[in-house]
Design a protein around this motif. Structure first.
Motif, PDB file in Angstrom:
ATOM      1  N   ASP A   1      -0.280  11.193  -0.032  1.00  8.83           N
ATOM      2  CA  ASP A   1      -0.969  11.779  -1.185  1.00  8.83           C
ATOM      3  C   ASP A   1       0.006  12.063  -2.332  1.00  8.83           C
ATOM      4  OD1 ASP A   1      -3.407  11.677   0.089  1.00  8.83           O
ATOM      5  OD2 ASP A   1      -3.329  13.760   0.814  1.00  8.83           O
ATOM      6  N   GLU A   2       1.178  12.613  -1.996  1.00 10.32           N
ATOM      7  CA  GLU A   2       2.182  12.884  -3.032  1.00 10.32           C
ATOM      8  C   GLU A   2       2.632  11.587  -3.686  1.00 10.32           C
ATOM      9  OE1 GLU A   2       4.446  16.872  -1.351  1.00 10.32           O
ATOM     10  OE2 GLU A   2       4.938  14.925  -0.460  1.00 10.32           O
ATOM     11  N   LEU A   3       2.878  10.572  -2.861  1.00 13.63           N
ATOM     12  CA  LEU A   3       3.337   9.288  -3.392  1.00 13.63           C
ATOM     13  C   LEU A   3       2.257   8.648  -4.261  1.00 13.63           C
ATOM     14  CD1 LEU A   3       5.640   7.293  -3.513  1.00 13.63           C
ATOM     15  CD2 LEU A   3       4.796   6.255  -1.403  1.00 13.63           C
ATOM     16  N   GLU A   4       1.004   8.738  -3.832  1.00 16.10           N
ATOM     17  CA  GLU A   4      -0.083   8.183  -4.641  1.00 16.10           C
ATOM     18  C   GLU A   4      -0.165   8.907  -5.988  1.00 16.10           C
ATOM     19  OE1 GLU A   4      -4.924   7.545  -4.534  1.00 16.10           O
ATOM     20  OE2 GLU A   4      -3.864   7.835  -2.643  1.00 16.10           O
ATOM     21  N   GLY A   5       0.091  10.213  -5.980  1.00 15.55           N
ATOM     22  CA  GLY A   5       0.118  10.971  -7.233  1.00 15.55           C
ATOM     23  C   GLY A   5       1.221  10.499  -8.167  1.00 15.55           C
ATOM     24  N   ILE A   6       2.357  10.113  -7.607  1.00 17.39           N
ATOM     25  CA  ILE A   6       3.476   9.621  -8.408  1.00 17.39           C
ATOM     26  C   ILE A   6       3.196   8.207  -8.908  1.00 17.39           C
ATOM     27  CG2 ILE A   6       5.902   8.922  -8.309  1.00 17.39           C
ATOM     28  CD1 ILE A   6       6.282  11.236  -6.254  1.00 17.39           C
TER      29      ILE A   6
ATOM     30  N   ILE B   1       7.989  11.964   2.033  1.00 16.75           N
ATOM     31  CA  ILE B   1       6.963  12.288   1.051  1.00 16.75           C
ATOM     32  C   ILE B   1       5.624  11.899   1.670  1.00 16.75           C
ATOM     33  CG2 ILE B   1       7.216  10.056  -0.107  1.00 16.75           C
ATOM     34  CD1 ILE B   1       6.654  11.540  -2.769  1.00 16.75           C
ATOM     35  N   THR B   2       4.614  12.681   1.421  1.00 12.56           N
ATOM     36  CA  THR B   2       3.306  12.352   1.984  1.00 12.56           C
ATOM     37  C   THR B   2       2.673  11.224   1.177  1.00 12.56           C
ATOM     38  OG1 THR B   2       2.041  13.882   0.609  1.00 12.56           O
ATOM     39  CG2 THR B   2       2.976  14.769   2.665  1.00 12.56           C
TER      40      THR B   2
ATOM     41  N   SER C   1       0.842  -1.195   0.000  1.00  9.00           N
ATOM     42  CA  SER C   1       0.000   0.000   0.000  1.00  9.00           C
ATOM     43  C   SER C   1       0.881   1.250   0.000  1.00  9.00           C
ATOM     44  CB  SER C   1      -0.910   0.008   1.232  1.00  9.00           C
ATOM     45  OG  SER C   1      -0.130   0.225   2.399  1.00  9.00           O
ATOM     46  N   ILE C   2       0.263   2.340  -0.321  1.00 16.67           N
ATOM     47  CA  ILE C   2       0.973   3.625  -0.294  1.00 16.67           C
ATOM     48  C   ILE C   2       1.498   3.889   1.112  1.00 16.67           C
ATOM     49  CG2 ILE C   2       0.660   6.133  -0.497  1.00 16.67           C
ATOM     50  CD1 ILE C   2       0.949   4.678  -3.189  1.00 16.67           C
ATOM     51  N   ASP C   3       0.699   3.555   2.133  1.00 15.10           N
ATOM     52  CA  ASP C   3       1.152   3.765   3.514  1.00 15.10           C
ATOM     53  C   ASP C   3       2.385   2.925   3.833  1.00 15.10           C
ATOM     54  OD1 ASP C   3      -0.813   5.650   4.119  1.00 15.10           O
ATOM     55  OD2 ASP C   3      -2.248   4.113   4.763  1.00 15.10           O
ATOM     56  N   GLU C   4       2.392   1.657   3.392  1.00 15.21           N
ATOM     57  CA  GLU C   4       3.555   0.792   3.633  1.00 15.21           C
ATOM     58  C   GLU C   4       4.785   1.330   2.906  1.00 15.21           C
ATOM     59  OE1 GLU C   4       1.449  -3.576   4.246  1.00 15.21           O
ATOM     60  OE2 GLU C   4       1.601  -2.750   2.206  1.00 15.21           O
ATOM     61  N   LEU C   5       4.584   1.779   1.689  1.00 16.63           N
ATOM     62  CA  LEU C   5       5.693   2.335   0.907  1.00 16.63           C
ATOM     63  C   LEU C   5       6.194   3.631   1.531  1.00 16.63           C
ATOM     64  CD1 LEU C   5       7.364   1.695  -1.555  1.00 16.63           C
ATOM     65  CD2 LEU C   5       5.662   2.825  -2.978  1.00 16.63           C
TER      66      LEU C   5
ATOM     67  N   GLN D   1       6.138   4.388   4.707  1.00 14.60           N
ATOM     68  CA  GLN D   1       6.906   4.014   5.906  1.00 14.60           C
ATOM     69  C   GLN D   1       8.330   3.621   5.531  1.00 14.60           C
ATOM     70  OE1 GLN D   1       4.824   1.045   8.227  1.00 14.60           O
ATOM     71  NE2 GLN D   1       2.916   2.209   8.150  1.00 14.60           N
ATOM     72  N   LEU D   2       8.475   2.857   4.448  1.00 16.94           N
ATOM     73  CA  LEU D   2       9.819   2.473   3.993  1.00 16.94           C
ATOM     74  C   LEU D   2      10.626   3.711   3.609  1.00 16.94           C
ATOM     75  CD1 LEU D   2      11.981   0.399   2.913  1.00 16.94           C
ATOM     76  CD2 LEU D   2      10.882   0.740   0.702  1.00 16.94           C
ATOM     77  N   LEU D   3      10.012   4.589   2.845  1.00 12.21           N
ATOM     78  CA  LEU D   3      10.722   5.791   2.402  1.00 12.21           C
ATOM     79  C   LEU D   3      11.126   6.663   3.585  1.00 12.21           C
ATOM     80  CD1 LEU D   3       8.650   6.616  -0.800  1.00 12.21           C
ATOM     81  CD2 LEU D   3      10.956   5.650  -0.685  1.00 12.21           C
ATOM     82  N   ASP D   4      10.276   6.749   4.589  1.00 10.94           N
ATOM     83  CA  ASP D   4      10.623   7.499   5.807  1.00 10.94           C
ATOM     84  C   ASP D   4      11.868   6.914   6.466  1.00 10.94           C
ATOM     85  OD1 ASP D   4       8.537   9.301   5.553  1.00 10.94           O
ATOM     86  OD2 ASP D   4       7.247   8.304   7.029  1.00 10.94           O
ATOM     87  N   LYS D   5      11.957   5.580   6.484  1.00 14.05           N
ATOM     88  CA  LYS D   5      13.104   4.907   7.110  1.00 14.05           C
ATOM     89  C   LYS D   5      14.418   5.221   6.392  1.00 14.05           C
ATOM     90  CE  LYS D   5      10.557   1.028   9.071  1.00 14.05           C
ATOM     91  NZ  LYS D   5      10.294  -0.402   9.006  1.00 14.05           N
TER      92      LYS D   5
END
Length: 162
Positions: free
Chosen positions: A43-48, A40-41, A25-29, A31-35
């Motif tokens: 919403d921004e990631l979903e837009g990409i 990136i929010t 999911s976008i939320d799981e992705l 979390q990885l990017l935050d680590k």
């Protein structure tokens, strides 16, 4: 850049898929990017990404598209750095060449200086004052009867491109 292979991406996908539902999911992705300090929010990631979830194939395609983009950006940066280095070297070489012709070190190349240097290099006959005057006049943009560094640079670069 070290690109990950399919087996590595499959392992990564499994680790990101926290709830083991077979999609990331976008939320799981996010979390990885935050680590890895990519903030990136969702919403921004979903837009990409263009979706709210990715299966393995879509995840691999997403990774590949990002990898291609990053590789292109790195190549452009390297090309820009090489271009900057080339420009610096070109400028240095032109400055050194200018010094060869500027015999009295006044920042200008006169017809007499041009003639002396060209005679030393065997590129001119003894009675060639007219030739030197023509060369000076052709590139003397401010009509002061001598070449400054910019006029010399223009002359050298124009002759190099012909």
């Amino acid at each position: 850049m070290c690109l990950l292979g399919f087996s590595d991406l499959k392992k990564l996908f499994s680790k990101i898929d926290i709830n083991n539902d077979g999609v990331v999911s976008i939320d799981e992705l996010t979390q990885l990017l935050d680590k890895v300090s990519v903030y990136i929010t969702a919403d921004e990631l979903e837009g990409i990404v263009g979706k709210t979830t990715l299966n393995l194939q879509e995840f691999v395609a997403f990774y590949d598209s990002i990898s291609v983009q990053l590789t292109q950006e790195e190549e452009e940066e390297e090309e820009e750095e090489r271009s900057d280095d080339d420009e610096e070297e070109e400028k240095y070489l032109l400055e050194e060449a200018f010094k060869v012709f500027d015999l009295n070190h006044d920042g200008f190349i006169s017809c007499e200086e041009l003639k002396i240097v060209l005679l030393r290099f065997g590129l001119l006959g003894e009675s060639s004052d007219g030739d030197c005057n023509k060369m000076i006049c052709r590139f003397d943009l401010n009509s002061d009867g001598k070449l400054d560094f910019e006029e010399f640079k223009h002359m050298m670069l124009l002759n190099a491109s012909q």
